[in-house]
Motif scaffolding. Structure first.
Motif, PDB file in Angstrom:
ATOM      1  N   PRO A 163      28.521  41.521  29.142  1.00 24.25           N
ATOM      2  CA  PRO A 163      29.823  42.597  28.999  1.00 24.25           C
ATOM      3  C   PRO A 163      29.831  44.326  29.874  1.00 24.25           C
ATOM      4  CG  PRO A 163      28.439  42.863  26.804  1.00 24.25           C
ATOM      5  CD  PRO A 163      27.548  41.912  27.784  1.00 24.25           C
ATOM      6  N   VAL A 164      28.415  44.445  29.408  1.00 24.57           N
ATOM      7  CA  VAL A 164      29.239  45.779  30.366  1.00 24.57           C
ATOM      8  C   VAL A 164      29.484  45.162  32.302  1.00 24.57           C
ATOM      9  CG1 VAL A 164      28.009  47.457  31.284  1.00 24.57           C
ATOM     10  CG2 VAL A 164      27.769  46.985  28.621  1.00 24.57           C
ATOM     11  N   THR A 165      29.176  44.396  33.264  1.00 22.87           N
ATOM     12  CA  THR A 165      28.776  43.770  33.723  1.00 22.87           C
ATOM     13  C   THR A 165      30.085  43.702  34.275  1.00 22.87           C
ATOM     14  OG1 THR A 165      26.365  43.644  34.424  1.00 22.87           O
ATOM     15  CG2 THR A 165      28.320  42.587  35.764  1.00 22.87           C
ATOM     16  N   THR A 166      30.726  42.399  32.642  1.00 22.53           N
ATOM     17  CA  THR A 166      32.225  41.897  33.369  1.00 22.53           C
ATOM     18  C   THR A 166      33.460  43.769  32.805  1.00 22.53           C
ATOM     19  OG1 THR A 166      31.619  40.194  32.279  1.00 22.53           O
ATOM     20  CG2 THR A 166      33.667  40.324  32.364  1.00 22.53           C
ATOM     21  N   LEU A 167      33.255  43.842  32.295  1.00 22.14           N
ATOM     22  CA  LEU A 167      34.354  44.668  31.612  1.00 22.14           C
ATOM     23  C   LEU A 167      33.984  46.190  32.727  1.00 22.14           C
ATOM     24  CD1 LEU A 167      34.016  44.894  28.087  1.00 22.14           C
ATOM     25  CD2 LEU A 167      35.689  43.896  29.454  1.00 22.14           C
ATOM     26  N   LEU A 168      33.590  46.353  32.826  1.00 18.80           N
ATOM     27  CA  LEU A 168      32.947  47.769  34.014  1.00 18.80           C
ATOM     28  C   LEU A 168      33.166  47.708  35.818  1.00 18.80           C
ATOM     29  CD1 LEU A 168      30.675  50.483  32.481  1.00 18.80           C
ATOM     30  CD2 LEU A 168      32.993  50.022  32.473  1.00 18.80           C
ATOM     31  N   TYR A 169      32.920  46.107  36.011  1.00 21.16           N
ATOM     32  CA  TYR A 169      32.474  46.066  37.614  1.00 21.16           C
ATOM     33  C   TYR A 169      32.941  44.850  38.599  1.00 21.16           C
ATOM     34  CZ  TYR A 169      28.294  49.078  36.935  1.00 21.16           C
ATOM     35  OH  TYR A 169      28.100  50.425  36.257  1.00 21.16           O
ATOM     36  N   GLU A 170      33.013  43.088  37.029  1.00 17.25           N
ATOM     37  CA  GLU A 170      34.036  42.588  37.545  1.00 17.25           C
ATOM     38  C   GLU A 170      35.063  42.921  37.720  1.00 17.25           C
ATOM     39  OE1 GLU A 170      32.027  39.084  35.823  1.00 17.25           O
ATOM     40  OE2 GLU A 170      29.969  39.633  36.595  1.00 17.25           O
ATOM     41  N   LEU A 171      35.977  43.519  36.672  1.00 20.83           N
ATOM     42  CA  LEU A 171      37.274  43.458  36.785  1.00 20.83           C
ATOM     43  C   LEU A 171      38.003  44.010  37.857  1.00 20.83           C
ATOM     44  CD1 LEU A 171      38.268  43.764  32.665  1.00 20.83           C
ATOM     45  CD2 LEU A 171      38.676  41.255  34.457  1.00 20.83           C
ATOM     46  N   TRP A 172      37.621  45.158  38.419  1.00 22.17           N
ATOM     47  CA  TRP A 172      38.213  45.885  39.219  1.00 22.17           C
ATOM     48  C   TRP A 172      38.592  45.342  40.602  1.00 22.17           C
ATOM     49  CZ3 TRP A 172      41.085  49.330  37.082  1.00 22.17           C
ATOM     50  CH2 TRP A 172      40.367  49.848  35.830  1.00 22.17           C
ATOM     51  N   PRO A 173      37.131  44.304  41.106  1.00 19.22           N
ATOM     52  CA  PRO A 173      37.868  43.722  42.287  1.00 19.22           C
ATOM     53  C   PRO A 173      39.033  42.571  42.259  1.00 19.22           C
ATOM     54  CG  PRO A 173      35.531  43.695  42.133  1.00 19.22           C
ATOM     55  CD  PRO A 173      35.696  44.289  40.950  1.00 19.22           C
ATOM     56  N   ILE A 174      39.432  42.015  40.601  1.00 18.63           N
ATOM     57  CA  ILE A 174      40.225  40.860  40.753  1.00 18.63           C
ATOM     58  C   ILE A 174      41.571  42.251  41.087  1.00 18.63           C
ATOM     59  CG2 ILE A 174      41.244  39.471  39.077  1.00 18.63           C
ATOM     60  CD1 ILE A 174      38.551  38.740  38.540  1.00 18.63           C
ATOM     61  N   ILE A 175      41.845  43.516  40.338  1.00 17.66           N
ATOM     62  CA  ILE A 175      42.617  44.114  40.065  1.00 17.66           C
ATOM     63  C   ILE A 175      43.216  44.379  41.420  1.00 17.66           C
ATOM     64  CG2 ILE A 175      43.425  46.216  39.386  1.00 17.66           C
ATOM     65  CD1 ILE A 175      41.995  45.931  36.607  1.00 17.66           C
ATOM     66  N   ARG A 176      41.957  44.618  42.628  1.00 20.71           N
ATOM     67  CA  ARG A 176      42.546  45.225  44.065  1.00 20.71           C
ATOM     68  C   ARG A 176      43.232  43.767  44.413  1.00 20.71           C
ATOM     69  NH1 ARG A 176      39.572  46.089  48.935  1.00 20.71           N
ATOM     70  NH2 ARG A 176      41.080  47.939  49.618  1.00 20.71           N
ATOM     71  N   LEU A 177      42.289  42.976  44.342  1.00 19.30           N
ATOM     72  CA  LEU A 177      42.960  41.172  44.965  1.00 19.30           C
ATOM     73  C   LEU A 177      44.977  41.132  44.387  1.00 19.30           C
ATOM     74  CD1 LEU A 177      42.536  39.519  47.359  1.00 19.30           C
ATOM     75  CD2 LEU A 177      41.407  37.789  45.631  1.00 19.30           C
ATOM     76  N   LYS A 178      44.930  41.316  43.535  1.00 24.79           N
ATOM     77  CA  LYS A 178      46.001  41.185  42.847  1.00 24.79           C
ATOM     78  C   LYS A 178      46.868  42.017  43.093  1.00 24.79           C
ATOM     79  CE  LYS A 178      48.675  40.931  38.911  1.00 24.79           C
ATOM     80  NZ  LYS A 178      49.633  42.185  38.449  1.00 24.79           N
ATOM     81  N   ARG A 179      46.840  43.755  43.049  1.00 24.93           N
ATOM     82  CA  ARG A 179      47.564  44.254  43.659  1.00 24.93           C
ATOM     83  C   ARG A 179      47.853  43.939  45.669  1.00 24.93           C
ATOM     84  NH1 ARG A 179      45.553  49.113  41.295  1.00 24.93           N
ATOM     85  NH2 ARG A 179      46.316  49.208  39.196  1.00 24.93           N
ATOM     86  N   ILE A 180      46.992  43.582  46.054  1.00 25.75           N
ATOM     87  CA  ILE A 180      47.179  43.354  47.795  1.00 25.75           C
ATOM     88  C   ILE A 180      48.253  41.872  47.875  1.00 25.75           C
ATOM     89  CG2 ILE A 180      46.151  42.776  49.183  1.00 25.75           C
ATOM     90  CD1 ILE A 180      43.195  43.990  48.607  1.00 25.75           C
TER      91      ILE A 180
END
Length: 196
Positions: A163-180
């Motif tokens: 859960p720590v890996t998913t919520l703290l690290y794996e979500l941010w690249p997805i958010i960044r790509l969505k914004r791009i």
């Protein structure tokens, strides 16, 4: 190796600019060249060619978030003024809007998984902590019981890894790509004649 007096080239110096916007320039010999040839949809609804998509996305990723862009599509003069060429602009916008929606769906699924794994991890950690305390209170002088107590603590904390890996690290690249994708889906695009 550049001499000390020579200016160090920047990423901005590698791209032309117009009206303060970095130009993403794509030169084509035909309209269909921009699209995935295996997609059976009409060309203006097709997916972009993976290399064209990758080039656009990589260029945007190379620059700071506040950089403004414009896409220039160069085609032979006879094609640049055609009705087919005019459909490139909505086709690119539609492609990246679709990518944005897919990425948003992926984010929501990953976030749901993160929340679920957090509940499971916290529950398991609570059970492991209680079990560890019970084992430790049985016989404080027994090395075997101390090892079991420590092992339960370690296993409980390891359960929090996902859960720590998913919520703290794996979500941010997805958010960044969505914004791009969102930025590209609203970029100004010009179709221009390719001058030899």
């Amino acid at each position: 190796m550049p001499l000390a007096s020579e200016p160090v080239p920047t990423i901005e110096s590698m791209y032309r600019q117009k009206d303060g916007r970095v130009l993403i320039e794509i030169k084509l010999t035909s309209v269909i060249q921009l699209f995935n040839s295996f997609d059976p949809a009409p060309f203006y609804e097709k997916e972009l060619d993976s290399e064209a998509e990758g080039y656009i996305v990589d260029t945007v990723q190379d620059f700071p978030a506040k950089t403004k862009f414009m896409i220039h599509i160069f085609l032979p003069p006879a094609i640049a003024a055609s009705e087919e060429a005019k459909k490139i602009i909505p086709a690119i916008h539609n492609h990246f809007q679709y990518r944005m929606l897919v990425t948003e769906r992926k984010f929501r699924a990953k976030f749901r998984f993160g929340r679920f794994s957090l509940i499971v991890g916290l529950s398991f950690l609570a059970i492991a902590l209680v079990a560890s305390q019970i084992v430790a209170s049985m016989n404080s002088s027994s090395i075997a019981l101390q090892l079991i107590s420590y092992a339960l603590l370690i296993i409980g904390w390891v359960a929090m890894w996902q859960p720590v890996t998913t919520l703290l690290y794996e979500l941010w690249p997805i958010i960044r790509l969505k914004r791009i994708y969102e930025r590209i889906s609203t970029m100004e695009i010009e179709i221009l004649p390719l001058i030899a």
